[in-house]
Design a protein around this motif. Structure first.
Motif, PDB file in Angstrom:
ATOM      1  N   ASP B  82       0.829  -1.215   0.000  1.00  0.00           N
ATOM      2  CA  ASP B  82       0.000   0.000   0.000  1.00  0.00           C
ATOM      3  C   ASP B  82       0.860   1.260   0.000  1.00  0.00           C
ATOM      4  OD1 ASP B  82      -2.241  -1.668   2.254  1.00  0.00           O
ATOM      5  OD2 ASP B  82      -2.481  -1.376   0.093  1.00  0.00           O
ATOM      6  N   SER B  83       2.152   1.099   0.131  1.00  0.00           N
ATOM      7  CA  SER B  83       3.063   2.248   0.113  1.00  0.00           C
ATOM      8  C   SER B  83       2.986   2.936  -1.234  1.00  0.00           C
ATOM      9  CB  SER B  83       4.502   1.793   0.385  1.00  0.00           C
ATOM     10  OG  SER B  83       4.614   1.230   1.671  1.00  0.00           O
ATOM     11  N   ALA B  84       2.727   4.234  -1.218  1.00  0.00           N
ATOM     12  CA  ALA B  84       2.555   5.021  -2.444  1.00  0.00           C
ATOM     13  C   ALA B  84       2.246   6.456  -2.019  1.00  0.00           C
ATOM     14  CB  ALA B  84       1.412   4.476  -3.295  1.00  0.00           C
ATOM     15  N   THR B  85       2.137   7.328  -3.016  1.00  0.00           N
ATOM     16  CA  THR B  85       1.630   8.673  -2.750  1.00  0.00           C
ATOM     17  C   THR B  85       0.155   8.700  -3.120  1.00  0.00           C
ATOM     18  OG1 THR B  85       3.759   9.757  -3.110  1.00  0.00           O
ATOM     19  CG2 THR B  85       1.797  11.112  -3.346  1.00  0.00           C
ATOM     20  N   TYR B  86      -0.659   9.178  -2.214  1.00  0.00           N
ATOM     21  CA  TYR B  86      -2.104   9.239  -2.446  1.00  0.00           C
ATOM     22  C   TYR B  86      -2.487  10.696  -2.732  1.00  0.00           C
ATOM     23  CZ  TYR B  86      -2.287   4.434  -1.010  1.00  0.00           C
ATOM     24  OH  TYR B  86      -2.093   3.069  -0.958  1.00  0.00           O
ATOM     25  N   LEU B  87      -3.127  10.872  -3.876  1.00  0.00           N
ATOM     26  CA  LEU B  87      -3.497  12.200  -4.348  1.00  0.00           C
ATOM     27  C   LEU B  87      -5.001  12.384  -4.286  1.00  0.00           C
ATOM     28  CD1 LEU B  87      -1.274  12.176  -7.558  1.00  0.00           C
ATOM     29  CD2 LEU B  87      -0.856  13.559  -5.530  1.00  0.00           C
ATOM     30  N   LYS B 106       2.486  11.016   1.098  1.00  0.00           N
ATOM     31  CA  LYS B 106       3.360   9.880   0.813  1.00  0.00           C
ATOM     32  C   LYS B 106       3.278   8.888   1.964  1.00  0.00           C
ATOM     33  CE  LYS B 106       8.048   8.632  -0.557  1.00  0.00           C
ATOM     34  NZ  LYS B 106       9.407   9.119  -0.871  1.00  0.00           N
ATOM     35  N   LEU B 107       2.732   7.721   1.668  1.00  0.00           N
ATOM     36  CA  LEU B 107       2.528   6.693   2.688  1.00  0.00           C
ATOM     37  C   LEU B 107       3.599   5.613   2.576  1.00  0.00           C
ATOM     38  CD1 LEU B 107       0.791   5.304   4.891  1.00  0.00           C
ATOM     39  CD2 LEU B 107      -0.460   4.178   3.035  1.00  0.00           C
ATOM     40  N   SER B 108       4.232   5.309   3.694  1.00  0.00           N
ATOM     41  CA  SER B 108       5.206   4.207   3.757  1.00  0.00           C
ATOM     42  C   SER B 108       4.723   3.214   4.794  1.00  0.00           C
ATOM     43  CB  SER B 108       6.597   4.717   4.143  1.00  0.00           C
ATOM     44  OG  SER B 108       7.064   5.651   3.208  1.00  0.00           O
ATOM     45  N   VAL B 109       4.611   1.956   4.405  1.00  0.00           N
ATOM     46  CA  VAL B 109       4.173   0.910   5.321  1.00  0.00           C
ATOM     47  C   VAL B 109       5.299  -0.092   5.491  1.00  0.00           C
ATOM     48  CG1 VAL B 109       2.456  -0.857   5.807  1.00  0.00           C
ATOM     49  CG2 VAL B 109       1.800   1.197   4.517  1.00  0.00           C
ATOM     50  N   LYS B 110       5.737  -0.254   6.727  1.00  0.00           N
ATOM     51  CA  LYS B 110       6.828  -1.195   7.006  1.00  0.00           C
ATOM     52  C   LYS B 110       6.252  -2.543   7.408  1.00  0.00           C
ATOM     53  CE  LYS B 110      10.371   2.112   7.946  1.00  0.00           C
ATOM     54  NZ  LYS B 110      11.681   2.300   8.570  1.00  0.00           N
ATOM     55  N   PRO B 111       6.968  -3.615   7.043  1.00  0.00           N
ATOM     56  CA  PRO B 111       6.474  -4.970   7.356  1.00  0.00           C
ATOM     57  C   PRO B 111       6.310  -5.176   8.857  1.00  0.00           C
ATOM     58  CG  PRO B 111       8.313  -5.054   5.833  1.00  0.00           C
ATOM     59  CD  PRO B 111       8.229  -3.634   6.299  1.00  0.00           C
TER      60      PRO B 111
END
Lengths: 113, 111
Positions: B82-87, B106-111
């Protein structure tokens, strides 16, 4: 089905030159919109073409122009390039224009030196 | 002047940690609000369109909601993919229908 195709993917131009970018929309889509994306300003609307007619235009100088052909393919032209024109240029195609589901191409990365 | 503001600019989550992204807007009559996802080096990918306050739409782990002044994109139990930039973008009634985009989260999801 094939997606939106933009060519070329990367371009390096010199100040003062002109450039033409191309966008082939999804088959059957009559609307093509162009956007400029920069880190500072984000995505900004340039113009929209629908059935070969410019339907909407954003707040960009006249150096930015475009056209659409009878097969819905679109071109965007920038004349007298400036350093500030360096950006990712995206086109989006849709059936009914902005406000309907739009499909974006991967963009053309333009660098002006 | 029509305006769209997204917050936060960046968000780091652990996998499974639910959160929300905000999109606040000021427009003279809303025709529609759009959410897109953009991966590095790619064009935005359409997620949702919302047209009126109270409307909600869902897709997998994402849920978008709309009020008269803002929209939320809720992410439930996010995964690294789901890590991505959401506009977020709005179409105002009086702007010839042009889409006005926010600068994204900008979303970063760590395991």
């Amino acid at each position: 089905k094939a997606g939106v195709t933009q060519t070329p993917r990367y371009l390096i131009k010199t100040r003062g030159q002109q450039v033409t970018l191309s966008c082939s929309p999804i088959s059957g889509h009559r609307s093509v919109s162009w956007y400029q994306q920069t880190p500072g300003q984000g995505l900004q609307f340039l113009f929209e073409y629908f059935s070969e007619t410019q339907r909407n235009k954003g707040n960009f100088p006249g150096r930015f122009s475009g056209r659409q052909f009878s097969n819905s393919r679109s071109e965007m032209n920038v004349s007298t390039l400036e350093l500030g024109d360096s950006a990712l240029y995206l086109c989006a195609s849709s059936l009914g224009g902005q406000g309907t589901e739009a499909f974006f191409g991967q963009g053309t990365r333009l660098t002006v030196v | 002047e029509d305006q769209v503001t997204q917050s936060p600019e960046a968000l780091r989550l652990q996998g499974g940690e639910s959160s929300s992204l905000n999109c606040s807007y000021t427009v003279s009559g809303l025709r529609g609000l759009f959410w897109y996802r953009q991966d590095p080096g790619k064009g935005p990918e359409f997620l949702f369109t919302l047209y009126s306050a109270g409307e909600e739409k869902e897709k997998e782990r994402l849920k978008a909601t709309l009020t008269k002044k803002e929209s939320f994109l809720h992410i439930t139990a996010p995964k690294p993919e789901d890590s991505a930039t959401y506009l977020c973008a709005v179409q105002a009634a009086g702007s010839q229908g042009n889409l006005i985009f926010g600068k994204g989260t900008k979303l970063s999801v760590k395991p």
